[in-house]
Motif scaffolding. Structure first.
Motif, short mmCIF file in Angstrom:
data_model
loop_
_atom_site.label_atom_id
_atom_site.label_comp_id
_atom_site.label_asym_id
_atom_site.label_seq_id
_atom_site.Cartn_x
_atom_site.Cartn_y
_atom_site.Cartn_z
N VAL A 54 0.86 -1.32 0.06
CA VAL A 54 0.18 -0.11 -0.02
C VAL A 54 1.00 1.34 0.03
CG1 VAL A 54 -1.54 1.54 1.34
CG2 VAL A 54 -2.02 -0.97 1.06
N VAL A 55 1.99 1.25 0.75
CA VAL A 55 2.68 2.27 0.86
C VAL A 55 3.42 2.58 -0.42
CG1 VAL A 55 4.87 3.32 1.97
CG2 VAL A 55 3.34 2.09 3.12
N VAL A 56 3.99 1.37 -1.13
CA VAL A 56 4.82 1.55 -2.31
C VAL A 56 3.78 2.21 -3.34
CG1 VAL A 56 5.62 0.31 -4.40
CG2 VAL A 56 6.39 -0.32 -1.81
N GLU A 57 2.49 1.76 -3.65
CA GLU A 57 1.46 2.08 -4.48
C GLU A 57 1.16 3.55 -4.17
OE1 GLU A 57 -2.86 0.97 -6.51
OE2 GLU A 57 -2.06 -0.13 -4.69
N ARG A 58 0.84 4.11 -3.00
CA ARG A 58 0.63 5.33 -2.97
C ARG A 58 1.77 6.61 -3.11
NH1 ARG A 58 -3.67 6.44 -4.46
NH2 ARG A 58 -4.22 4.18 -4.83
N CYS A 59 3.10 5.80 -2.90
CA CYS A 59 4.37 6.76 -3.10
C CYS A 59 4.57 6.83 -4.56
CB CYS A 59 5.27 6.12 -2.37
SG CYS A 59 5.72 6.24 -0.73
N LEU A 60 4.14 5.75 -5.25
CA LEU A 60 4.26 5.81 -6.59
C LEU A 60 3.40 6.84 -7.61
CD1 LEU A 60 5.09 4.75 -9.80
CD2 LEU A 60 3.50 2.76 -9.33
N HIS A 61 2.14 6.87 -6.84
CA HIS A 61 1.04 7.85 -7.45
C HIS A 61 1.65 9.15 -7.26
CE1 HIS A 61 -2.42 5.46 -8.72
NE2 HIS A 61 -2.05 4.60 -7.69
N VAL A 62 2.09 9.54 -6.02
CA VAL A 62 2.52 10.76 -5.72
C VAL A 62 3.67 10.99 -6.88
CG1 VAL A 62 3.52 12.31 -4.02
CG2 VAL A 62 1.73 10.87 -3.35
N ASP B 55 12.26 16.80 -8.00
CA ASP B 55 12.96 16.51 -6.52
C ASP B 55 11.82 15.79 -5.95
OD1 ASP B 55 15.24 17.63 -7.52
OD2 ASP B 55 15.10 19.40 -6.52
N ALA B 56 10.60 16.44 -5.87
CA ALA B 56 9.60 15.80 -5.15
C ALA B 56 9.28 14.33 -5.51
CB ALA B 56 8.50 16.71 -5.23
N SER B 57 9.14 14.04 -6.91
CA SER B 57 9.04 12.95 -7.53
C SER B 57 10.16 11.63 -7.16
CB SER B 57 9.09 12.87 -9.04
OG SER B 57 8.91 11.72 -9.75
N ILE B 58 11.27 12.27 -7.13
CA ILE B 58 12.44 11.35 -6.89
C ILE B 58 12.49 11.06 -5.37
CG2 ILE B 58 14.85 11.34 -6.34
CD1 ILE B 58 15.19 13.21 -9.14
N LYS B 59 12.05 11.92 -4.43
CA LYS B 59 11.95 11.54 -3.38
C LYS B 59 10.80 10.53 -2.85
CE LYS B 59 9.80 13.65 1.15
NZ LYS B 59 9.18 15.25 1.52
N TRP B 60 9.73 10.81 -3.37
CA TRP B 60 8.63 9.58 -3.03
C TRP B 60 9.04 8.38 -3.73
CZ3 TRP B 60 5.28 10.17 0.85
CH2 TRP B 60 5.30 11.43 1.35
N LEU B 61 9.53 8.40 -4.95
CA LEU B 61 9.73 7.22 -5.62
C LEU B 61 10.79 6.48 -4.82
CD1 LEU B 61 9.47 8.52 -9.37
CD2 LEU B 61 8.11 6.68 -8.28
N GLU B 62 11.88 6.99 -4.43
CA GLU B 62 12.91 6.28 -3.80
C GLU B 62 12.47 5.83 -2.38
OE1 GLU B 62 16.07 9.41 -3.40
OE2 GLU B 62 17.22 8.72 -5.09
N ALA C 211 9.39 4.75 -2.13
CA ALA C 211 8.65 3.70 -2.51
C ALA C 211 9.73 2.42 -2.68
CB ALA C 211 8.08 3.81 -3.77
N LEU C 212 10.99 2.42 -3.10
CA LEU C 212 11.91 1.59 -3.43
C LEU C 212 12.43 1.21 -2.07
CD1 LEU C 212 13.95 2.70 -6.58
CD2 LEU C 212 12.47 0.85 -6.26
N HIS D 45 7.79 -0.71 -12.36
CA HIS D 45 6.91 0.64 -12.75
C HIS D 45 7.51 1.76 -11.80
CE1 HIS D 45 2.91 2.69 -13.57
NE2 HIS D 45 4.00 3.37 -13.85
N VAL D 46 7.92 1.41 -10.62
CA VAL D 46 8.47 2.44 -9.78
C VAL D 46 10.05 2.70 -10.39
CG1 VAL D 46 9.42 3.06 -7.48
CG2 VAL D 46 7.52 1.77 -7.67
#
Length: 288
Positions: free
Chosen positions: A223-231, A242-249, A251-252, A272-273
């Motif tokens: 659930v955390v990974v999926e929402r972080c991916l959406h953000v 920068d925000a995108s990289i932060k949330w995708l990292e 997720a990883l 996908h992430v």
């Protein structure tokens, strides 16, 4: 008074079901959309004025539950479809879905009030617990759809219901498993994170993320990974690299916490992430 309100509401929802089916059949057209929009507004007003559901007759509760479920089934698949190019139509389906959820919520008991006095404590607990679980499952699916396709107020309303039911579970259902509570809390807070980001409040998103119980099970992690991916994907689309990289990292990082033998089903999500993260990094470099 309750019978009149419930009967009038039932008639409106039946009309909404018919109009939604007409819109689907005709791939349509302005008249059904305009009518559906008007009916949605009327139903929302009626729901706000509806008396305590415990005062309704069992037959009224049952009928509202049945038509709410029917409405949910009618609009659930179209609202999730990626083939609909008309954003107005997608939003309309999402608004109908939110109404369907509201009906499911008001007919899913918070407690056993209004039921026979002869039932025991265990039966009362089961009535309450079953009502909460059913409403929460529908709420999270509705939020998943509405947060991307409908005005944000709809998602906010849904999450307010989740918060109320979560508080009720924590306060009155000591028998509920803590892992299940953590799972519900995780999904709730991650939707709050996503909503805060979409509202332009990255500071609140960070604050809410700190409340997520990350110590729990694989379900919580996904659930955390999926929402972080959406953000992260949303941030990429609007050029906030920068925000995108932060949330995708983030997720990883959460993916790495999932044991390898348990995370096999999440392989596509991981890819996908990583792909989206690569796009964000590349776009950020080009920007500089």
């Amino acid at each position: 008074m309750a019978s009149f309100a419930a009967g009038d509401l039932t008639d409106r929802v039946v009309a909404l079901i018919a109009s939604t089916l007409e819109m689907q059949a005709e791939a349509s057209v302005e008249p059904p959309k305009i009518f559906i929009g008007d009916v949605i507004c009327t139903i929302e007003e009626q729901l706000a004025r509806l008396p305590d559901m415990a005062k309704l007759l069992p037959s009224e509760r049952s009928k509202l539950d049945a038509i709410g479920t029917e409405l949910w089934n009618v609009c659930r698949s179209p609202s999730r479809s990626s083939n609909l190019e008309d954003k107005e139509t997608v939003e309309m389906y999402s608004r109908v879905l939110a109404v369907a959820f509201a009906l499911v919520d008001i007919t899913s008991p918070y407690n056993a009030q209004g039921y026979s006095q002869s039932i025991g404590l265990r039966e009362k607990w089961l009535i309450s617990y079953t009502g909460h679980v059913r409403a929460l499952e529908v709420a999270f699916e509705a939020a998943h759809i509405c947060i991307e396709t409908a005005p944000l107020d709809y998602t906010l309303r849904i999450l307010k219901v989740v918060a109320k039911r979560l508080n009720s579970l924590e306060a009155s259902d000591p028998a509920i498993d803590q892992v299940q509570l953590d799972s519900i809390s995780t999904e709730y807070y991650m939707f709050r994170v996503h909503l805060a980001w979409r509202q332009g409040r990255s500071d609140i998103a960070d604050h809410l993320f700190a409340k997520v119980p990350l110590k729990a099970s694989i379900n919580n992690r996904s659930v955390v990974v999926e929402r972080c991916l959406h953000v992260g994907r949303g941030a990429l689309e609007v050029g906030q690299y920068d925000a995108s990289i932060k949330w995708l990292e983030t997720a990883l990082e959460q993916m790495q916490e999932i044991p390898e033998d348990q995370g096999l089903g999440l392989k596509n999500l991981t890819l996908h992430v990583r792909h989206t993260l690569g796009q964000s990094v590349q776009a950020g470099l080009w920007k500089k």
